[in-house]
Design an enzyme around this catalytic site. Structure first.
Site, PDB file in Angstrom:
ATOM      1  N   TYR A  32       5.367  -2.608  -0.583  1.00 23.18           N
ATOM      2  CA  TYR A  32       4.457  -2.383  -1.704  1.00 23.18           C
ATOM      3  C   TYR A  32       3.614  -1.142  -1.470  1.00 23.18           C
ATOM      4  O   TYR A  32       3.560  -0.606  -0.353  1.00 23.18           O
ATOM      5  CB  TYR A  32       3.563  -3.613  -1.942  1.00 23.18           C
ATOM      6  CG  TYR A  32       2.405  -3.755  -0.966  1.00 23.18           C
ATOM      7  CD1 TYR A  32       2.603  -4.170   0.345  1.00 23.18           C
ATOM      8  CD2 TYR A  32       1.105  -3.460  -1.372  1.00 23.18           C
ATOM      9  CE1 TYR A  32       1.535  -4.295   1.219  1.00 23.18           C
ATOM     10  CE2 TYR A  32       0.033  -3.589  -0.499  1.00 23.18           C
ATOM     11  CZ  TYR A  32       0.259  -4.006   0.796  1.00 23.18           C
ATOM     12  OH  TYR A  32      -0.796  -4.110   1.668  1.00 23.18           O
ATOM     13  N   LYS A 149       4.800  -1.030   5.376  1.00 23.59           N
ATOM     14  CA  LYS A 149       3.888  -1.641   4.401  1.00 23.59           C
ATOM     15  C   LYS A 149       4.602  -2.806   3.709  1.00 23.59           C
ATOM     16  O   LYS A 149       4.967  -2.760   2.532  1.00 23.59           O
ATOM     17  CB  LYS A 149       3.389  -0.601   3.384  1.00 23.59           C
ATOM     18  CG  LYS A 149       2.120  -1.068   2.667  1.00 23.59           C
ATOM     19  CD  LYS A 149       1.418   0.075   1.992  1.00 23.59           C
ATOM     20  CE  LYS A 149       0.277  -0.344   1.090  1.00 23.59           C
ATOM     21  NZ  LYS A 149      -0.866  -0.965   1.768  1.00 23.59           N
ATOM     22  N   GLU A 182      -6.415  -1.320  13.676  1.00 19.15           N
ATOM     23  CA  GLU A 182      -6.936  -0.978  12.344  1.00 19.15           C
ATOM     24  C   GLU A 182      -7.775  -2.164  11.895  1.00 19.15           C
ATOM     25  O   GLU A 182      -8.216  -2.959  12.729  1.00 19.15           O
ATOM     26  CB  GLU A 182      -5.780  -0.656  11.390  1.00 19.15           C
ATOM     27  CG  GLU A 182      -4.756  -1.754  11.259  1.00 19.15           C
ATOM     28  CD  GLU A 182      -3.617  -1.429  10.292  1.00 19.15           C
ATOM     29  OE1 GLU A 182      -3.743  -0.508   9.482  1.00 19.15           O
ATOM     30  OE2 GLU A 182      -2.599  -2.145  10.350  1.00 19.15           O
ATOM     31  N   LEU A 206      -0.850   0.696  10.010  1.00 20.04           N
ATOM     32  CA  LEU A 206      -0.281   1.315   8.818  1.00 20.04           C
ATOM     33  C   LEU A 206      -0.689   2.778   8.772  1.00 20.04           C
ATOM     34  O   LEU A 206      -1.861   3.089   9.005  1.00 20.04           O
ATOM     35  CB  LEU A 206      -0.810   0.597   7.569  1.00 20.04           C
ATOM     36  CG  LEU A 206      -0.185   1.087   6.276  1.00 20.04           C
ATOM     37  CD1 LEU A 206       1.191   0.451   6.096  1.00 20.04           C
ATOM     38  CD2 LEU A 206      -1.074   0.762   5.087  1.00 20.04           C
TER      39      LEU A 206
HETATM   40  N1  PDD Z   1      -4.499  -1.832   1.977  1.00 15.97           N
HETATM   41  N2  PDD Z   1      -4.204  -0.721   6.900  1.00 15.97           N
HETATM   42  C1  PDD Z   1      -3.794  -1.813   6.228  1.00 15.97           C
HETATM   43  C2  PDD Z   1      -3.328  -2.994   6.996  1.00 15.97           C
HETATM   44  C3  PDD Z   1      -3.805  -1.825   4.808  1.00 15.97           C
HETATM   45  O1  PDD Z   1      -3.401  -2.905   4.142  1.00 15.97           O
HETATM   46  C4  PDD Z   1      -4.288  -0.681   4.122  1.00 15.97           C
HETATM   47  C5  PDD Z   1      -4.323  -0.625   2.625  1.00 15.97           C
HETATM   48  C6  PDD Z   1      -4.713   0.433   4.869  1.00 15.97           C
HETATM   49  C7  PDD Z   1      -5.192   1.705   4.210  1.00 15.97           C
HETATM   50  O2  PDD Z   1      -4.103   2.380   3.615  1.00 15.97           O
HETATM   51  P1  PDD Z   1      -4.298   3.342   2.371  1.00 15.97           P
HETATM   52  O3  PDD Z   1      -5.305   4.344   2.752  1.00 15.97           O
HETATM   53  O4  PDD Z   1      -2.950   3.909   2.155  1.00 15.97           O
HETATM   54  O5  PDD Z   1      -4.770   2.495   1.196  1.00 15.97           O
HETATM   55  C8  PDD Z   1      -4.651   0.382   6.261  1.00 15.97           C
HETATM   56  C9  PDD Z   1      -4.196  -1.903   0.566  1.00 15.97           C
HETATM   57  C10 PDD Z   1      -5.110  -1.106  -0.290  1.00 15.97           C
HETATM   58  C11 PDD Z   1      -4.035  -3.335   0.122  1.00 15.97           C
HETATM   59  O6  PDD Z   1      -3.290  -4.056   0.777  1.00 15.97           O
HETATM   60  O7  PDD Z   1      -4.596  -3.739  -0.891  1.00 15.97           O
END
Ligand code: PDD
Length: 285
Positions: A32, A149, A182, A206
């Protein structure tokens, strides 16, 4: 409101149907993305599409990501759902089989689903207006392919819930060696003596698009030094500033970790400088 996209068709969310044999449902077998948009302008669209392709390739869902086609879907969802501040959620599962079998079936087509959801207004670079976070910490007990992801997010959900049950809106994670990985749904940055550091990319985290953009924007500007390296729990506890980054939060200051103030417990100057640059340059990506 609430018009979604499912396998090429736009329809009300309440009418969207997928098979209970969909492998996304049975196995969490899918990838996703979440892309933020403000008044119809998408942030980081191409890097999000690249990461989507990387994820599909990693789990061998053979579907070329057509940037123009997904841009059209995102545009339609924004237009049909009233615009404003919207996150675009894109979900591609391997598809539905007629039996439950762990092996990847060869003759099914992926299920593609996307919807728009309201996100908070973009953060403004003002200390008084910042949304501040308090966080818990815990050992990262997820799988060792966190660079993918995957829609299989139970590990992340359980870690988020840990912090939530303690009254927080995030949980920062560390591995067995006491190194930060993270947070449950964000990447993590620390600031000490004006230097910004974030854990280097590997299978434990991620590759966040916001993280990538923050690093690139700060490096291009050049006034704030940035490092990608091992960051320890000790450094987290000693930091002057701690930030969370994600698509909907952009750069969010953390003011308390495990009940102790970060630095002086207030939003920091480096956050202000970084969010100011991010606000100015986020539509460049
Ligand atoms: N979450 N790490 C994890 C585990 C995440 O699920 C996310 C993002 C990030 C940050 O990634 P980005 O900058 O690409 O949004 C880091 C999304 C927003 C979610 O699951 O809703």
């Amino acid at each position: 409101m609430n018009i979604v996209y499912l396998n090429g068709i736009y329809l009300p969310m309440a009418e969207a149907r997928i098979s209970p044999m969909d492998r996304g449902f049975l196995f969490g077998d899918g990838i996703y993305e979440v892309i933020p948009s403000y008044d119809g302008r998408l942030v980081g669209f191409d890097p999000h599409m690249k990461r989507l392709q990387d994820g599909l390739d990693a789990i061998e869902i053979r579907l070329p990501v057509d940037h123009a086609a997904w841009r059209e879907v995102a545009g339609q969802l924004i237009a049909q759902n009233g615009g404003g501040n919207l996150g675009i959620y894109i979900h591609i599962s391997r598809g539905a089989d007629i039996r439950r079998n762990h092996a990847y079936p060869e003759d099914i087509s992926p299920t593609t689903y996307a919807f728009a959801f309201e996100i908070p207004p973009a953060p403004v670079p003002e200390k008084a207006a910042a949304t501040c976070y308090t966080v818990a910490t815990t050992e990262d007990l997820r799988w060792r392919r966190c660079n993918i992801k995957s829609t299989a997010l139970l590990g992340n959900v359980m870690h988020y819930q840990h912090g939530h049950a303690l009254g927080h809106k995030e949980t920062i994670l560390h591995n067995e060696a006491g190194e930060l990985t993270e947070a449950s749904a964000c990447n993590v940055f620390v600031v000490k003596n004006g230097i910004v550091a974030t854990p280097q990319l590997d299978h434990q985290k991620l590759p966040g698009i916001t993280r990538l953009m923050v690093l690139e924007i700060l490096r291009r500007d050049g006034s704030i030094p940035v490092e990608e390296r091992v960051v320890t729990m000790k450094e987290l506890k000693d930091a002057d500033e701690v930030w969370l980054t994600s698509s909907s939060k952009e750069i969010a200051p953390v003011v308390e970790v495990d009940g102790k103030p970060v630095g002086n417990g207030k939003v920091g100057d480096v956050w202000l400088a970084a969010q100011t640059l991010y606000t100015a340059h986020k539509f460049d990506f």
